[in-house]
Design an enzyme around this catalytic site. Structure first.
Site, PDB file in Angstrom:
ATOM      1  N   HIS A  67       0.859  -1.190   0.000  1.00  0.00           N
ATOM      2  CA  HIS A  67       0.000   0.000   0.000  1.00  0.00           C
ATOM      3  C   HIS A  67       0.895   1.240   0.000  1.00  0.00           C
ATOM      4  O   HIS A  67       1.608   1.482   0.969  1.00  0.00           O
ATOM      5  CB  HIS A  67      -0.905  -0.006   1.226  1.00  0.00           C
ATOM      6  CG  HIS A  67      -1.842  -1.180   1.279  1.00  0.00           C
ATOM      7  ND1 HIS A  67      -3.098  -1.151   0.726  1.00  0.00           N
ATOM      8  CD2 HIS A  67      -1.676  -2.429   1.787  1.00  0.00           C
ATOM      9  CE1 HIS A  67      -3.679  -2.331   0.893  1.00  0.00           C
ATOM     10  NE2 HIS A  67      -2.825  -3.128   1.533  1.00  0.00           N
ATOM     11  N   HIS A 237      -2.850 -12.426   1.374  1.00  0.00           N
ATOM     12  CA  HIS A 237      -2.487 -12.573   2.800  1.00  0.00           C
ATOM     13  C   HIS A 237      -3.219 -13.704   3.539  1.00  0.00           C
ATOM     14  O   HIS A 237      -4.004 -13.473   4.468  1.00  0.00           O
ATOM     15  CB  HIS A 237      -2.660 -11.256   3.552  1.00  0.00           C
ATOM     16  CG  HIS A 237      -3.893 -10.459   3.230  1.00  0.00           C
ATOM     17  ND1 HIS A 237      -5.159 -10.991   3.175  1.00  0.00           N
ATOM     18  CD2 HIS A 237      -4.035  -9.130   2.970  1.00  0.00           C
ATOM     19  CE1 HIS A 237      -6.023 -10.038   2.880  1.00  0.00           C
ATOM     20  NE2 HIS A 237      -5.370  -8.907   2.749  1.00  0.00           N
ATOM     21  N   ASP A 310       2.357  -6.865   2.600  1.00  0.00           N
ATOM     22  CA  ASP A 310       1.138  -6.106   2.907  1.00  0.00           C
ATOM     23  C   ASP A 310       1.512  -4.814   3.638  1.00  0.00           C
ATOM     24  O   ASP A 310       0.836  -4.398   4.584  1.00  0.00           O
ATOM     25  CB  ASP A 310       0.148  -6.944   3.720  1.00  0.00           C
ATOM     26  CG  ASP A 310      -1.248  -6.328   3.762  1.00  0.00           C
ATOM     27  OD1 ASP A 310      -1.497  -5.334   3.043  1.00  0.00           O
ATOM     28  OD2 ASP A 310      -2.104  -6.822   4.533  1.00  0.00           O
ATOM     29  N   PHE A 328      -6.416  -0.814  10.574  1.00  0.00           N
ATOM     30  CA  PHE A 328      -5.641  -2.050  10.456  1.00  0.00           C
ATOM     31  C   PHE A 328      -4.353  -1.790   9.675  1.00  0.00           C
ATOM     32  O   PHE A 328      -4.341  -0.994   8.746  1.00  0.00           O
ATOM     33  CB  PHE A 328      -6.437  -3.105   9.686  1.00  0.00           C
ATOM     34  CG  PHE A 328      -7.652  -3.644  10.407  1.00  0.00           C
ATOM     35  CD1 PHE A 328      -7.519  -4.669  11.330  1.00  0.00           C
ATOM     36  CD2 PHE A 328      -8.927  -3.159  10.133  1.00  0.00           C
ATOM     37  CE1 PHE A 328      -8.633  -5.208  11.975  1.00  0.00           C
ATOM     38  CE2 PHE A 328     -10.043  -3.680  10.774  1.00  0.00           C
ATOM     39  CZ  PHE A 328      -9.896  -4.707  11.694  1.00  0.00           C
TER      40      PHE A 328
END
Length: 429
Positions: A67, A237, A310, A328
């Site tokens: 991300h 994931h 991730d 998160f």
């Protein structure tokens, strides 16, 4: 321009270490010369000689799940800061998720990401596009236009596609375009208001838990849809024993499914969470020891094809809101290899070659990339690693904007010290 990386330790096809001189020219690996040979004949031709004595040199790491936050959340990360952090972690190719603002659901956003990555001039950035407009699960995006703009696959990562017909329609179109569908597997009806895994920690602290089946239900559904449509289906994931089991069974009968796992789901379980510190909050959450063991077994036997980070940076202020309210996610670029090397290779549990393969050649093979190997003619995307020096994880030294890690203070070995992309040094200690 000729660069010589001299006296490097490299892994041969059998996974043994051997000494090589690596010659780079015009962005590719020109040759691999026996490390016992004298370099006198070619040294005068070189514009740069790097002595890699005592260091491991591998293909550059590939991270197919990151991300970068830009556009829209530049206070968390930018394409440049994320790329710099990736380079420090030894990554040379990264694939960024579409849950930005605006969502990466149209060609203009794809083009913006590619332009920003080119301006940064660091690592190779591959953008995913959203499956549905605004990731709302109501209307499919224009897959053909997004592919033409440069998208490498389709995902609504951050949320699961809740409607099975919508997912089946997406898979049909993606299959026609010979593009993969990458799925965040989560049944929303089972997770509303939950922030950690269902289990001992949630019970102890009076928190609503995320059950294993919330992930596995979507994995099972999507495997059946992939079988029906013939699409390349990739599971994000993976974190549960049930998901590993379903993926293994699907592969055994020839369904075109691949999968990934994150370092934190291999190294940590819910029993490790020290308290209500939101730096331990990620999605999927940390699960039971049984789930960790299943993920490790799945990685070793090839059920899980690759390791991804991730990487999910957030601001200190956002993470300070506590376990229930904070977003998160944890950062992952700069700790991924040292964590896994120290935990599994240094202790003799894994072969070094397996770890390197799951971070290089395997993701390249799954997604059809022309990198990820140390062969003549391949792009000179390389990582040099110090396997011996032990250092503590210090978030204040991170190049990512995020400081959200549960690994602060952990003493690790296996730190990348130099990274090349197309023969150019993009990070050096």
């Amino acid at each position: 321009m000729l660069t010589i990386i001299a006296n490097a330790s490299v892994l041969d096809k059998q996974g043994n270490l051997e000494k090589k001189h690596i010659l780079l020219e015009n962005g590719i690996i020109k040759s691999l010369v026996d490390g016992q040979m004298d370099l006198a004949d070619i040294q005068q031709e070189a514009s740069e000689i790097v002595d890699a004595a005592g260091k491991l040199v591998t293909p550059g790491f590939i991270d197919m799940h990151v991300h970068l936050r830009e556009p829209g959340y530049e206070h968390k990360e930018t394409i440049e800061s994320g790329s710099r952090s990736a380079a420090k972690g030894g990554f040379t190719t990264i694939a960024c998720m579409p849950n930005t603002r605006p969502i990466t659901d149209n060609p203009d956003v794809i083009k913006l990401i590619l332009e920003k990555a080119s301006e940064a001039g660091l690592v190779k950035v591959l953008p995913y596009a959203a499956i549905t407009k605004n990731e709302l699960g109501r209307e499919l995006t224009d897959f053909a236009a997004l592919k033409e703009a440069g998208a490498i696959g389709f995902t609504d990562d951050g949320v699961g596609v809740q409607n099975a017909q919508m997912m089946k329609d997406a898979m049909k179109i993606a299959a026609e375009l010979q593009m993969p569908v990458i799925a965040h597997c989560e049944d929303n009806s089972l997770v509303v208001g939950a922030c950690v895994a269902e289990g001992e920690f949630a019970t102890k602290h009076g928190l609503k838990g995320i059950p294993n089946e919330s992930e596995a239900i979507h994995v099972g559904r999507d495997i059946l849809l992939a079988e029906a449509t013939g699409v390349h289906y990739h599971v994000c994931h993976v974190s549960t024993e049930q998901s590993v089991r379903l993926i293994r069974q699907a592969k055994e009968i020839g369904i075109r499914v691949t999968a990934e796992v994150c370092p934190h789901h291999l190294v940590l379980s819910e029993q490790d969470i020290p308290g209500l510190d939101a730096n331990w909050k990620m999605n999927p959450p940390l699960r039971s020891k049984r789930d960790v063991e299943a993920c490790i077994e799945g990685l070793l036997d090839g059920t899980l094809d690759m390791i991804v980070t991730d990487h999910a940076p957030h601001s200190v202020e956002e993470k300070a809101k506590g376990m229930e309210l904070a977003p998160f996610g944890i950062v992952g670029f700069e700790t991924a290899f040292p964590l896994l090397y120290t935990k599994f290779v240094e202790t003799g549990l894994w072969d070094l070659s397996m770890l390197v393969q799951r971070m290089t050649a395997d993701p390249a093979k799954v997604f059809g990339l022309n990198t990820g190997n140390l062969e003549v003619g391949s792009p000179a995307d390389l990582t040099m690693i110090d396997l011996d020096t032990e250092k503590a994880v210090n978030p204040e030294e991170f190049l990512t904007k995020g400081r959200n890690t549960p690994f602060t203070g952990w003493k690790l070995k296996g730190w990348p010290v130099k990274t090349w992309v197309d023969g150019n040094v993009v990070w050096s200690e």
